[in-house]
Design an enzyme around this catalytic site. Sequence first.
Site, PDB file in Angstrom:
ATOM      1  N   LYS A  68       0.796  -1.164   0.014  1.00 26.91           N
ATOM      2  CA  LYS A  68      -0.118  -0.019  -0.004  1.00 26.91           C
ATOM      3  C   LYS A  68       0.901   1.312  -0.127  1.00 26.91           C
ATOM      4  O   LYS A  68       0.163   2.372  -0.219  1.00 26.91           O
ATOM      5  CB  LYS A  68      -1.063  -0.070   1.188  1.00 26.91           C
ATOM      6  CG  LYS A  68      -2.104  -1.136   1.062  1.00 26.91           C
ATOM      7  CD  LYS A  68      -3.248  -0.550   0.043  1.00 26.91           C
ATOM      8  CE  LYS A  68      -4.401  -1.188   0.013  1.00 26.91           C
ATOM      9  NZ  LYS A  68      -5.502  -0.783  -0.684  1.00 26.91           N
TER      10      LYS A  68
ATOM     11  N   SER B 239       0.550  -9.914  -0.752  1.00 27.94           N
ATOM     12  CA  SER B 239       0.744  -8.309  -0.781  1.00 27.94           C
ATOM     13  C   SER B 239       0.985  -7.756   0.583  1.00 27.94           C
ATOM     14  O   SER B 239       1.120  -6.443   0.504  1.00 27.94           O
ATOM     15  CB  SER B 239      -0.953  -7.931  -1.161  1.00 27.94           C
ATOM     16  OG  SER B 239      -1.944  -8.515  -0.136  1.00 27.94           O
TER      17      SER B 239
END
Length: 286
Positions: free
Chosen positions: A30, A280
Amino acid sequence: KTDLLAAPHLSEGNNLYLKTENLQVTGSFKVRGAYYKISQLTPEEASKGVIACSAGNHAQGVALAATSMGIKSVICMPDGAPIMKVENTKRLGAQVELVPGAYDEAHDRAVQLQEETGMTFIHPYDDELVIAGQGSIGLEILDQRQDVEAVIVPIGGGLISGVAFAIKSLRPEVKVYGVQAAGAASMYKAFHDHKYETLDHVSTFADGIAVKTPGENTYELISKYVDDIVTVSEDEIATAILTLIEKQKLIAEGAGATPVAAALFDKLPIKGKKTVCVVSGGKNYA
């Protein structure tokens, strides 16, 4: 830039590689999108600060990016967000407001505050500049593994939109697959029903992809550039987390383990193909 690791013993019959965004500076991908978006603010926008909503990973990315540029940040987080992520976000310099409910309630509160304060809203996935930042992962994969044949990506929305756009623009023959938790399959339903949909509720421990409503930009990009989307169960995600620990000595959170779960349980046609699983997120740094 994060490493791309070979994982020959992770899943029998599959030729897997792991894009280790779980070892990113904030513990997830992110920070890429958040940093790029914030770096493009005008001086006037920067002076007013930024606001975001997040279950944790985007929160930390925004906090780190904003603080490093001397910009004030406010993050609205669901009150059930992992305590470690809440505390890390505070330590990285953000003001945190806990909002009762799930991600969508935190989003509504952030929008309300943005309207009241004039701060710039840093959307976690449905923003072209954020998506562009996440797309840098796709560019790295093509650079690190020129013979890649398939890439599996978790779906909240922004990550796979950026990765798929980057990969398909340069190597359209490479397959890009998305994975969602069965209990939060908003994009899966929208993709297969060919229409924009909102779920009544979500239920998954993969908090990073527990989204009721797909993003409008991400839905369009995914519809155009992603080859298929599948779902995995809570047990399958848990198995993937454990398998990554046992066989790779890697810590992945629920969302980050979904691509590995899809590979382990044969959800996609990847046998014999050089396949990258985008892990992720997982390890949190403060």
